[in-house]
Scaffold this motif. Structure first.
Motif, short mmCIF file in Angstrom:
data_model
loop_
_atom_site.label_atom_id
_atom_site.label_comp_id
_atom_site.label_asym_id
_atom_site.label_seq_id
_atom_site.Cartn_x
_atom_site.Cartn_y
_atom_site.Cartn_z
N THR A 176 0.84 -1.20 0.00
CA THR A 176 0.00 0.00 0.00
C THR A 176 0.87 1.24 0.00
OG1 THR A 176 -0.14 0.10 2.42
CG2 THR A 176 -1.83 -1.17 1.27
N SER A 177 0.35 2.29 -0.60
CA SER A 177 0.99 3.61 -0.55
C SER A 177 -0.06 4.65 -0.92
CB SER A 177 2.19 3.68 -1.50
OG SER A 177 1.78 3.59 -2.85
N ARG A 178 0.27 5.88 -0.71
CA ARG A 178 -0.68 6.95 -1.01
C ARG A 178 -0.81 7.17 -2.51
NH1 ARG A 178 -2.35 9.94 3.26
NH2 ARG A 178 -1.24 9.64 5.24
N GLY A 179 -1.98 7.59 -2.93
CA GLY A 179 -2.21 7.91 -4.32
C GLY A 179 -3.27 8.98 -4.44
N VAL A 180 -3.57 9.35 -5.66
CA VAL A 180 -4.55 10.42 -5.92
C VAL A 180 -5.59 9.91 -6.91
CG1 VAL A 180 -4.90 12.75 -6.82
CG2 VAL A 180 -2.83 12.21 -5.51
N ILE A 181 -6.85 10.07 -6.56
CA ILE A 181 -7.95 9.80 -7.49
C ILE A 181 -8.26 11.10 -8.21
CG2 ILE A 181 -10.32 9.02 -7.76
CD1 ILE A 181 -8.55 6.84 -6.70
N ARG A 182 -8.00 11.13 -9.50
CA ARG A 182 -8.19 12.37 -10.25
C ARG A 182 -9.62 12.55 -10.75
NH1 ARG A 182 -2.70 11.42 -13.79
NH2 ARG A 182 -1.23 12.52 -12.41
N GLU A 183 -10.21 11.46 -11.22
CA GLU A 183 -11.55 11.57 -11.80
C GLU A 183 -12.24 10.21 -11.75
OE1 GLU A 183 -13.67 13.40 -15.84
OE2 GLU A 183 -11.49 13.26 -15.68
N LEU A 184 -13.55 10.24 -11.54
CA LEU A 184 -14.35 9.01 -11.46
C LEU A 184 -15.52 9.09 -12.42
CD1 LEU A 184 -14.66 8.70 -7.57
CD2 LEU A 184 -13.02 7.52 -9.03
N GLU A 185 -15.86 7.95 -12.97
CA GLU A 185 -17.07 7.87 -13.81
C GLU A 185 -17.63 6.45 -13.71
OE1 GLU A 185 -18.45 7.99 -18.51
OE2 GLU A 185 -16.45 8.74 -17.91
N ARG A 186 -18.90 6.35 -13.35
CA ARG A 186 -19.56 5.05 -13.28
C ARG A 186 -20.91 5.14 -13.97
NH1 ARG A 186 -20.72 3.13 -7.50
NH2 ARG A 186 -22.54 4.48 -7.69
N GLY A 187 -21.06 4.41 -15.07
CA GLY A 187 -22.32 4.38 -15.79
C GLY A 187 -22.89 2.98 -15.79
N THR A 188 -23.97 2.77 -16.54
CA THR A 188 -24.59 1.45 -16.57
C THR A 188 -23.70 0.40 -17.22
OG1 THR A 188 -25.71 2.10 -18.61
CG2 THR A 188 -26.94 2.36 -16.54
N TRP A 196 -3.51 8.02 -9.79
CA TRP A 196 -2.05 8.07 -9.89
C TRP A 196 -1.43 7.76 -8.54
CZ3 TRP A 196 1.52 10.96 -7.24
CH2 TRP A 196 2.83 10.93 -7.73
N ALA A 197 -0.34 6.98 -8.55
CA ALA A 197 0.43 6.71 -7.34
C ALA A 197 1.90 6.65 -7.72
CB ALA A 197 0.00 5.41 -6.69
N ALA A 198 2.77 7.18 -6.88
CA ALA A 198 4.20 7.22 -7.18
C ALA A 198 4.86 5.86 -6.97
CB ALA A 198 4.89 8.26 -6.30
N GLU A 199 4.25 5.01 -6.13
CA GLU A 199 4.79 3.69 -5.84
C GLU A 199 3.70 2.65 -6.02
OE1 GLU A 199 7.78 4.04 -2.33
OE2 GLU A 199 6.06 5.31 -1.84
N ASP A 200 4.08 1.37 -5.87
CA ASP A 200 3.09 0.30 -5.92
C ASP A 200 2.02 0.57 -4.86
OD1 ASP A 200 4.48 -0.95 -7.90
OD2 ASP A 200 5.42 -2.44 -6.60
N ALA A 201 0.77 0.45 -5.26
CA ALA A 201 -0.33 0.79 -4.36
C ALA A 201 -1.51 -0.14 -4.62
CB ALA A 201 -0.73 2.26 -4.56
N LEU A 202 -2.45 -0.09 -3.69
CA LEU A 202 -3.67 -0.91 -3.80
C LEU A 202 -4.86 0.02 -4.00
CD1 LEU A 202 -5.16 -3.63 -3.59
CD2 LEU A 202 -5.28 -3.26 -1.11
N LEU A 203 -5.42 -0.02 -5.21
CA LEU A 203 -6.61 0.77 -5.52
C LEU A 203 -7.84 -0.09 -5.24
CD1 LEU A 203 -7.98 3.29 -6.76
CD2 LEU A 203 -7.73 2.18 -8.99
N VAL A 204 -8.69 0.40 -4.38
CA VAL A 204 -9.90 -0.34 -3.98
C VAL A 204 -11.11 0.29 -4.68
CG1 VAL A 204 -11.39 -1.05 -2.08
CG2 VAL A 204 -8.91 -0.91 -1.74
N VAL A 205 -11.91 -0.54 -5.34
CA VAL A 205 -13.15 -0.10 -5.97
C VAL A 205 -14.30 -0.84 -5.29
CG1 VAL A 205 -14.45 0.09 -8.12
CG2 VAL A 205 -11.96 0.28 -8.15
#
Length: 211
Positions: A176-188, A196-205
């Protein structure tokens, strides 16, 4: 003519709104709309699954003969605490129709810490924005376990004490490491996350609940 629905009132408040309806489910308790004889119209207005489809707002509760086993197991394991636990799965708003007095404590519990943001005058229903985990985020802490049973037990324990740890079903370590969520879009039929993350990270959806 089409009746306006409660659910769309949340559409401008979150990039990816997800609701739950604090509703007992018996036909006898469906609120009455003057001039509307079909109870399905009322349920659609509340955002009840699967009649929420027309509103385009995601309801965490499903309505299907093909319920994912993990969803089914977690639903029953959460018991009466599921309403608060849903916030871990990115429930942004709770729709509360008029409930009988004996369910007052229930209504207070599901909206605790929330803020009323809209009201449907015909149904006397309220929409509450509630504290919640984001739909997509970078995990700050995570643990891995080899079987779904291990994950399940530890997840329930974490939910009980509001532990934000993410649990992953895998045999290897999780970075895990810190990251930034820049934009989200969820449609049907479309999901898009710009992150974006500078290092290996875990993105949870937070759609894993349905898998």
């Amino acid at each position: 003519p089409r009746s306006p629905r409660v659910a769309p009132a949340v559409s401008g408040l979150e990039p990816v709104p997800r609701i739950e309806v604090a509703y007992p489910g018996e036909d006898s308790s469906i609120p009455h709309i003057p001039g509307v004889t079909d109870p399905r119209m009322t349920l659609a207005r509340l955002g009840i699954a699967s009649l929420n489809v027309a509103s385009g707002i995601d309801n965490i509760s499903g309505y299907s003969g093909l319920v994912p086993r993990r969803w089914h197991n977690l639903y029953w394991a959460l018991g009466d605490g599921r309403w608060r636990a849903y916030r871990r799965y990115a429930v942004t708003h709770v729709v509360v129709p008029p409930l009988p007095e004996y369910e007052r404590e229930f209504a207070l519990d599901v909206t605790r810490g929330g803020t009323p943001v809209a009201r449907d005058r015909k149904l006397r229903a309220m929409i509450w924005a509630v504290p919640h985990r984001p739909w997509a985020f970078f995990a700050e802490s995570a643990r891995s376990y080899p079987t779904p049973y291990d994950v399940h037990d530890r997840l329930l324990a974490a939910i009980a004490v509001d532990d934000p740890t993410v649990f992953v079903e895998t045999t290897g370590p999780v970075t895990t490491s810190r990251g930034v969520i820049r934009e989200l879009e969820r449609g049907t039929e479309r999901l898009r996350i710009d992150a974006w993350a500078a290092e290996d990270a875990l993105l949870v959806v937070n759609d894993a609940y349905f898998k």
